[in-house]
Design a protein around this motif. Structure first.
Motif, PDB file in Angstrom:
ATOM      1  N   HIS A 621      20.040  22.584  43.666  1.00 22.65           N
ATOM      2  CA  HIS A 621      21.084  22.926  42.705  1.00 22.65           C
ATOM      3  C   HIS A 621      21.383  21.727  41.813  1.00 22.65           C
ATOM      4  O   HIS A 621      20.946  20.601  42.081  1.00 22.65           O
ATOM      5  N   GLY A 622      22.151  21.988  40.751  1.00 22.53           N
ATOM      6  CA  GLY A 622      22.493  20.927  39.818  1.00 22.53           C
ATOM      7  C   GLY A 622      23.719  20.148  40.262  1.00 22.53           C
ATOM      8  O   GLY A 622      24.212  20.308  41.380  1.00 22.53           O
ATOM      9  N   PHE A 623      24.198  19.304  39.368  1.00 19.89           N
ATOM     10  CA  PHE A 623      25.389  18.522  39.677  1.00 19.89           C
ATOM     11  C   PHE A 623      26.448  18.759  38.605  1.00 19.89           C
ATOM     12  O   PHE A 623      26.142  19.115  37.466  1.00 19.89           O
ATOM     13  N   ALA A 624      27.688  18.574  38.996  1.00 18.71           N
ATOM     14  CA  ALA A 624      28.811  18.907  38.114  1.00 18.71           C
ATOM     15  C   ALA A 624      28.970  17.880  37.000  1.00 18.71           C
ATOM     16  O   ALA A 624      28.886  16.672  37.222  1.00 18.71           O
ATOM     17  N   VAL A 625      29.212  18.396  35.789  1.00 13.28           N
ATOM     18  CA  VAL A 625      29.507  17.538  34.633  1.00 13.28           C
ATOM     19  C   VAL A 625      30.734  18.090  33.930  1.00 13.28           C
ATOM     20  O   VAL A 625      31.129  19.238  34.133  1.00 13.28           O
ATOM     21  N   ASP A 626      31.339  17.250  33.091  1.00  9.97           N
ATOM     22  CA  ASP A 626      32.521  17.710  32.362  1.00  9.97           C
ATOM     23  C   ASP A 626      32.104  18.414  31.071  1.00  9.97           C
ATOM     24  O   ASP A 626      30.917  18.665  30.839  1.00  9.97           O
ATOM     25  N   ASP A 627      33.083  18.726  30.229  1.00  5.48           N
ATOM     26  CA  ASP A 627      32.788  19.485  29.011  1.00  5.48           C
ATOM     27  C   ASP A 627      31.986  18.676  27.995  1.00  5.48           C
ATOM     28  O   ASP A 627      31.499  19.226  27.002  1.00  5.48           O
ATOM     29  N   LYS A 628      31.813  17.380  28.237  1.00  4.56           N
ATOM     30  CA  LYS A 628      30.984  16.543  27.360  1.00  4.56           C
ATOM     31  C   LYS A 628      29.644  16.227  28.000  1.00  4.56           C
ATOM     32  O   LYS A 628      28.915  15.346  27.548  1.00  4.56           O
ATOM     33  N   ALA A 629      29.324  16.942  29.087  1.00  8.21           N
ATOM     34  CA  ALA A 629      28.070  16.787  29.808  1.00  8.21           C
ATOM     35  C   ALA A 629      27.954  15.434  30.510  1.00  8.21           C
ATOM     36  O   ALA A 629      26.858  14.983  30.831  1.00  8.21           O
ATOM     37  N   SER A 630      29.104  14.794  30.765  1.00 13.04           N
ATOM     38  CA  SER A 630      29.107  13.526  31.500  1.00 13.04           C
ATOM     39  C   SER A 630      29.296  13.813  32.985  1.00 13.04           C
ATOM     40  O   SER A 630      30.117  14.660  33.355  1.00 13.04           O
ATOM     41  N   LYS A 631      28.538  13.111  33.815  1.00 12.72           N
ATOM     42  CA  LYS A 631      28.635  13.302  35.258  1.00 12.72           C
ATOM     43  C   LYS A 631      30.042  12.953  35.732  1.00 12.72           C
ATOM     44  O   LYS A 631      30.623  11.964  35.314  1.00 12.72           O
ATOM     45  N   ALA A 668      27.941  30.380  41.689  1.00  8.71           N
ATOM     46  CA  ALA A 668      26.768  31.252  41.726  1.00  8.71           C
ATOM     47  C   ALA A 668      26.196  31.478  40.328  1.00  8.71           C
ATOM     48  O   ALA A 668      24.983  31.578  40.150  1.00  8.71           O
ATOM     49  N   SER A 669      27.066  31.548  39.333  1.00 13.82           N
ATOM     50  CA  SER A 669      26.618  31.809  37.962  1.00 13.82           C
ATOM     51  C   SER A 669      25.928  30.613  37.334  1.00 13.82           C
ATOM     52  O   SER A 669      25.079  30.774  36.451  1.00 13.82           O
ATOM     53  N   HIS A 670      26.281  29.401  37.778  1.00 13.20           N
ATOM     54  CA  HIS A 670      25.793  28.210  37.084  1.00 13.20           C
ATOM     55  C   HIS A 670      25.159  27.150  37.989  1.00 13.20           C
ATOM     56  O   HIS A 670      24.451  26.271  37.500  1.00 13.20           O
ATOM     57  N   GLY A 671      25.404  27.239  39.307  1.00  9.26           N
ATOM     58  CA  GLY A 671      25.036  26.141  40.192  1.00  9.26           C
ATOM     59  C   GLY A 671      23.567  25.834  40.322  1.00  9.26           C
ATOM     60  O   GLY A 671      23.182  24.703  40.563  1.00  9.26           O
ATOM     61  N   CYS A 672      22.693  26.839  40.211  1.00  6.95           N
ATOM     62  CA  CYS A 672      21.261  26.577  40.354  1.00  6.95           C
ATOM     63  C   CYS A 672      20.503  26.881  39.075  1.00  6.95           C
ATOM     64  O   CYS A 672      19.293  26.695  39.004  1.00  6.95           O
ATOM     65  N   GLN A 673      21.212  27.346  38.056  1.00  2.09           N
ATOM     66  CA  GLN A 673      20.553  27.712  36.812  1.00  2.09           C
ATOM     67  C   GLN A 673      20.207  26.486  35.987  1.00  2.09           C
ATOM     68  O   GLN A 673      19.192  26.443  35.300  1.00  2.09           O
ATOM     69  N   HIS A 674      21.029  25.455  36.051  1.00  3.10           N
ATOM     70  CA  HIS A 674      20.836  24.258  35.242  1.00  3.10           C
ATOM     71  C   HIS A 674      20.946  23.007  36.108  1.00  3.10           C
ATOM     72  O   HIS A 674      21.585  23.007  37.155  1.00  3.10           O
ATOM     73  N   SER A 675      20.317  21.938  35.632  1.00  2.00           N
ATOM     74  CA  SER A 675      20.426  20.664  36.338  1.00  2.00           C
ATOM     75  C   SER A 675      21.832  20.103  36.207  1.00  2.00           C
ATOM     76  O   SER A 675      22.319  19.392  37.078  1.00  2.00           O
ATOM     77  N   GLN A 676      22.501  20.428  35.100  1.00  6.64           N
ATOM     78  CA  GLN A 676      23.881  20.016  34.888  1.00  6.64           C
ATOM     79  C   GLN A 676      24.767  21.259  34.896  1.00  6.64           C
ATOM     80  O   GLN A 676      24.502  22.222  34.181  1.00  6.64           O
ATOM     81  N   VAL A 677      25.800  21.222  35.713  1.00  5.39           N
ATOM     82  CA  VAL A 677      26.674  22.381  35.868  1.00  5.39           C
ATOM     83  C   VAL A 677      28.020  22.054  35.235  1.00  5.39           C
ATOM     84  O   VAL A 677      28.815  21.293  35.805  1.00  5.39           O
ATOM     85  N   PRO A 678      28.304  22.592  34.043  1.00  4.12           N
ATOM     86  CA  PRO A 678      29.550  22.234  33.359  1.00  4.12           C
ATOM     87  C   PRO A 678      30.784  22.848  34.010  1.00  4.12           C
ATOM     88  O   PRO A 678      30.797  24.013  34.378  1.00  4.12           O
ATOM     89  N   VAL A 679      31.813  22.024  34.161  1.00  2.00           N
ATOM     90  CA  VAL A 679      33.113  22.492  34.662  1.00  2.00           C
ATOM     91  C   VAL A 679      34.058  22.497  33.467  1.00  2.00           C
ATOM     92  O   VAL A 679      34.616  21.473  33.093  1.00  2.00           O
ATOM     93  N   THR A 680      34.208  23.658  32.849  1.00  2.00           N
ATOM     94  CA  THR A 680      35.037  23.755  31.654  1.00  2.00           C
ATOM     95  C   THR A 680      36.061  24.870  31.820  1.00  2.00           C
ATOM     96  O   THR A 680      35.866  25.817  32.594  1.00  2.00           O
ATOM     97  N   THR A 681      37.135  24.763  31.061  1.00  2.94           N
ATOM     98  CA  THR A 681      38.180  25.787  31.087  1.00  2.94           C
ATOM     99  C   THR A 681      37.623  27.139  30.670  1.00  2.94           C
ATOM    100  O   THR A 681      37.961  28.176  31.253  1.00  2.94           O
ATOM    101  N   THR A 682      36.735  27.119  29.682  1.00  2.00           N
ATOM    102  CA  THR A 682      36.152  28.374  29.186  1.00  2.00           C
ATOM    103  C   THR A 682      35.333  29.074  30.255  1.00  2.00           C
ATOM    104  O   THR A 682      35.486  30.284  30.488  1.00  2.00           O
ATOM    105  N   LEU A 683      34.451  28.327  30.935  1.00  2.00           N
ATOM    106  CA  LEU A 683      33.598  28.938  31.949  1.00  2.00           C
ATOM    107  C   LEU A 683      34.416  29.430  33.144  1.00  2.00           C
ATOM    108  O   LEU A 683      34.138  30.494  33.708  1.00  2.00           O
TER     109      LEU A 683
END
Length: 883
Positions: A621-631, A668-683
């Protein structure tokens, strides 16, 4: 077509809108009569909305272990580190793949239980040793006594585990979370296994001690493995070009024919602090070198291919002659500081890609440099202490200076006029991943595992493993292979206190080492008696014991216990040998960064000890990043607390309580789909909306099952639409099973959403409302609609349960037929093959297509009916008032 819409009371959309308008206005105006009693409306107590803080408690792992039969599906994930609060990495990890990573038997475990009724073997655990915990406790105490450090570290790890475990349970992670059901790398049972595996490696000749250059962290005062590094792409280094004078007496005849001028070798380096440890200049036999002259008539030697780039820094250089690399073989030069005569030595690592084609060689501070020293019997000179400062032997001018700052500047100042050019470059440089400070290469006595001897077996063993998501199989496999291929040995020793001791005795006089299987077994018994601090609490004599003392002829005065501990990647990398049946898992779960960490350490230890991989497949799975794609990082301040997502913040208007299911849906929607998993208010908001839409559809299905027909035994009469819905459920169930089996959880979420919005709600639920509301209670067609609605609810609930178990269980507890409140995960259900009726599906799909075209035409002509609707509505209102 006639059978399809047999019970439909209205067919034209415009007429339906008119009737609906009349009905609603009539309902509003009725004051004495309740028209709702004239229709069989859905009824359920299932709430349309649920507070994010409410959830359904479940504890199914032990029950499933007792009731289900084997063979087991063996799941293993990298143990989370016992440090700090739960974070979004845990959420991705636990829920998704580690569903994921360690906490998650979640989606994966639930899927295995629900679908194939197969037992899942999963033992959660924690990685409890290591530098981050030790540094944390050292910041709060002044006493550096190892026993005090260990006591504080143990308490810190225990507190962190308690917080994390509570959170993982609240996320619906299915496991035996009792103390006896988990493993901890600092507990005696785990440490004993680790000591025994160490002696197994030692007896196989795979573990050795050597004086080698390793990555050294001055900020942590310990050696680091490659997996403990992170690379700072913005690191600034001082780049210098210096000259080293050649010894004229050792020059080849061609060079001696030059004018009677001193000849210098040009050297480029980004580690000027290491010049004090220079012991050779490396060249290549395959490079053409040239002699050039500068404006001051100084003569320099460098690779001809590098001449243009060096002129850009030093100015014009006049070409005098060229020579081959072989002609430098007997040449000597003078050390720039000590003036000692040192050799030119051939090196395969020398290229013309950067620099001058002549490489400054300090064997204590570079792996290639070290190999050259070994090949040529040159002693390895290490002049740097644990803090990254020059030692006393460097002289009063340099002793005590930090090599990366004042030390480097002092050396360049000392060299003086031999420094020809200085500038600053920005490049990738290794940092300690915990302290976020730069590391250096430094030779020291360390313990290593010989990777070269097992490398080919390791490569062969993973040729056929499966890696999920499958679209990343090739790139992930190549990443793992690259890490293994480039690794000659693994440094497994650390100079700290919070860890598992390396069970070695040293002879203080000779430096010889001693260990044995018999002695390790004695240590395990001592650990059972005294606890895991026994190594630090007991004297060397007590550790040795009477039997070993006799074996050593009572000559123990010169012996001392070693104080190195094992690398924590060896701790966690041996988890397969502690918790896995037959030492192999069907699936390992971890993040993509673990190809150089846990995936690799597990593979290498397993190959070394049992000559096979410990896993058949990997889920990454990927790792969590913020809305600016920063780890996300605590030091950066961009960390999102998953507890705020599930339970809400202090200001619920700003940070609403979304609940656990929203968090799990997001993973489930984002955790394995991308290497970077954005944590945003929108998502997160979108995930919450998806759960709410799902909830409303399930609520309608529950309401439709309200029993108005108790005691009726009439056989249902299935219309084409009912059979079509059963066929759609069959296809949906088949497709969603396939997606789960391949760990494509993001596609599972898409399929669930698509099926609800395109088939369940707008087609079946919409078209059976007339039957449900207006047919006789015992109508065979109404009973058929209820049966299909019940099947739809069951298939949907079971399909969403792995991802949103709380919602699925809540729905099931409100099921009107679940009078005993039996949990969903205690039920069995199989979609019948008789539902598969593609011919009926074709007919219905044609009818639905025609229906869509009719609705489109009706929409275009709605305006023509507006005056009629208005007039009719007025007449109806007059009629209602008179009534």
């Amino acid at each position: 077509m006639g059978q399809l819409f047999k019970s439909t009371k209205v067919t034209l959309q415009t007429y339906a809108k008119l009737c609906h308008t009349l009905w609603m206005r009539g309902m509003k105006s009725a004051t004495k009569q309740s028209y709702t009693k004239t229709v069989l409306l859905p009824q359920t107590n299932f709430p349309a909305r649920l507070s994010g803080k409410k959830r359904v408690e479940m504890d199914s792992y032990l029950i499933e272990r007792k009731n289900l039969k084997g063979p087991d599906f063996i799941l293993h994930d990298g143990p989370p580190y016992a440090n700090g609060e739960p974070h979004m990495g845990h959420a991705i990890n636990k829920v998704n793949e580690k569903l994921y990573k360690m906490q998650y038997p979640f989606i994966l475990l639930r899927r295995k239980m629900f679908r194939i009724s197969r037992r899942v073997h999963y033992v959660p655990g924690w990685d409890c040793h290591g530098l981050p915990i030790e540094q944390k406790v050292l910041s709060n105490i002044k006493d550096v006594d190892p026993l005090e450090i260990r006591r504080k570290a143990r308490k810190y790890a225990s507190d962190a585990i308690a917080k994390q475990r509570e959170t993982f349970i609240s996320w619906g992670i299915v496991a035996d979370w009792n103390e006896s059901g988990c493993y901890f790398t600092n507990h005696a049972s785990y440490v004993k296994n680790q000591l025994r595996q160490f002696i197994n490696l030692y007896d196989k000749g795979l573990v050795f001690r050597a004086f080698k250059p390793v990555h050294w962290s001055p900020s942590s005062r310990t050696a680091l493995a490659e997996s403990e590094l992170e690379y700072n792409e913005s690191h600034e280094s001082k780049s210098v070009i210096i000259r080293m004078q050649l010894d004229a007496r050792t020059l080849s005849s061609k060079l001696k024919n030059l004018e009677n001028k001193p000849l210098y070798a040009l050297i480029w380096t980004t580690t000027p602090w290491s010049l004090i440890a220079n012991q050779a200049i490396a060249f290549s036999d395959n490079i053409v070198y040239c002699i050039v002259e500068d404006n001051s008539k100084n003569l320099y030697i460098l690779a001809q291919e590098c001449l243009t780039s060096i002129e850009q820094k030093l100015g014009p250089l006049k070409l005098i002659t060229t020579i081959t690399g072989q002609e430098l073989g007997e040449t000597k030069y003078f050390h720039p500081i000590t003036k000692e005569r040192l050799p030119f030595l051939p090196g395969q690592h020398v290229t013309t890609n950067v620099g001058t084609g002549l490489v400054h060689t300090a064997p204590a501070h570079g792996p290639e440099d070290f190999l050259i020293a070994i090949e040529n019997n040159i002693p390895v000179l290490s002049l740097i202490d644990d803090d990254g400062c020059f030692i006393r032997e460097t002289g009063d001018e340099f002793a005590g200076l930090d090599v990366l700052t004042d030390g480097a500047n002092k050396i360049l100042h000392h060299i003086g006029e031999d420094v020809l050019h200085t500038d600053t470059i920005i490049h990738s440089y290794p940092y300690d991943w915990r302290t976020k400070k730069p590391v250096i290469i430094r030779a020291s006595h360390q313990w290593f595992i010989d990777i070269k001897s097992i490398k080919e077996k390791a490569i062969d063993s993973i040729a056929n493993i499966r890696i999920y998501p499958e679209q990343n199989h090739t790139s992930y496999l190549n990443a793992l292979l690259a890490q293994i291929k480039q690794r000659p040995y693994w440094c497994i020793s650390r100079q700290r206190s919070w860890g598992t001791p390396i069970p070695i005795l040293y002879n203080k006089r000779t430096g010889d080492i001693y260990t044995s299987r018999k002695w390790v077994e004695r240590l395990c018994k001592l650990m059972e008696r005294y606890g895991t601090d026994y190594w630090w609490e007991l004297s060397t004599e007590k550790l040795i014991g009477r039997d070993l003392r006799q074996e050593l002829n009572n000559n123990i005065d010169d012996l001392e216990k070693g104080m190195d501990i094992m690398d924590i990647w060896l701790d966690s990398g041996l988890s397969w040998s502690a918790v896995l049946p037959e030492y192999k898992a069907d699936l390992y779960l971890e993040g993509m960064d673990q190809f150089r960490g846990w995936f690799q350490s597990s593979l290498l230890t397993s190959i070394a000890l049992q000559e096979r991989s410990p896993y058949s497949a990997l889920f990454v799975h990927g790792f969590a990043v913020d809305d600016k794609a920063s780890k996300m990082s605590k030091s950066v301040g961009n960390v999102v607390n998953p507890e705020v997502i599930t339970k809400g913040g202090e200001n619920l208007n700003k940070d609403p309580a979304y609940g656990v299911d929203t968090l799990r849906w997001w993973v489930a929607s984002h955790g394995c789909q991308h290497s970077q998993v954005p944590v945003t208010t929108t998502l997160l908001s979108e995930s919450h909306q998806s759960i709410q839409k799902l909830r409303l559809v399930l609520r309608f299905l529950l309401g439709a099952l309200h029993s108005y027909s108790e005691g009726i035994t009439i056989e249902p009469e299935y219309l084409y639409l009912d059979k079509y819905m059963l066929h759609a459920l069959h296809q949906y169930n088949k497709e969603i099973q396939n997606l789960y089996e391949n760990y494509l959880y993001h596609h599972v979420c898409k399929l669930i959403t698509s099926f609800l919005t395109n088939t369940v709600s707008p087609v079946y639920c919409h078209l059976i409302k007339d039957r449900l509301y207006c047919d006789e209670v015992g109508s065979p067609t109404r009973l058929a609609a209820m049966e299909v609605t019940c099947d739809t609810l069951t298939v949907l609930a079971r399909s969403i349960a792995p991802i949103v178990p709380h919602l699925a269980e809540e729905v099931w507890l409100y099921h009107p037929e679940n009078l005993a409140s039996v949990p969903l995960y205690h039920t069995e259900y199989k979609v019948p093959e008789t539902w598969h009726q593609p011919e009926i599906a074709k007919h219905v799909e044609r009818a639905l297509s025609l229906r869509g075209k009719v609705n489109t035409l009706a929409d275009r002509n709605t305006w023509e009916l507006s005056s009629t609707i208005t007039a009719t509505t007025t007449d109806y209102e007059s009629f209602s008032n008179r009534q």
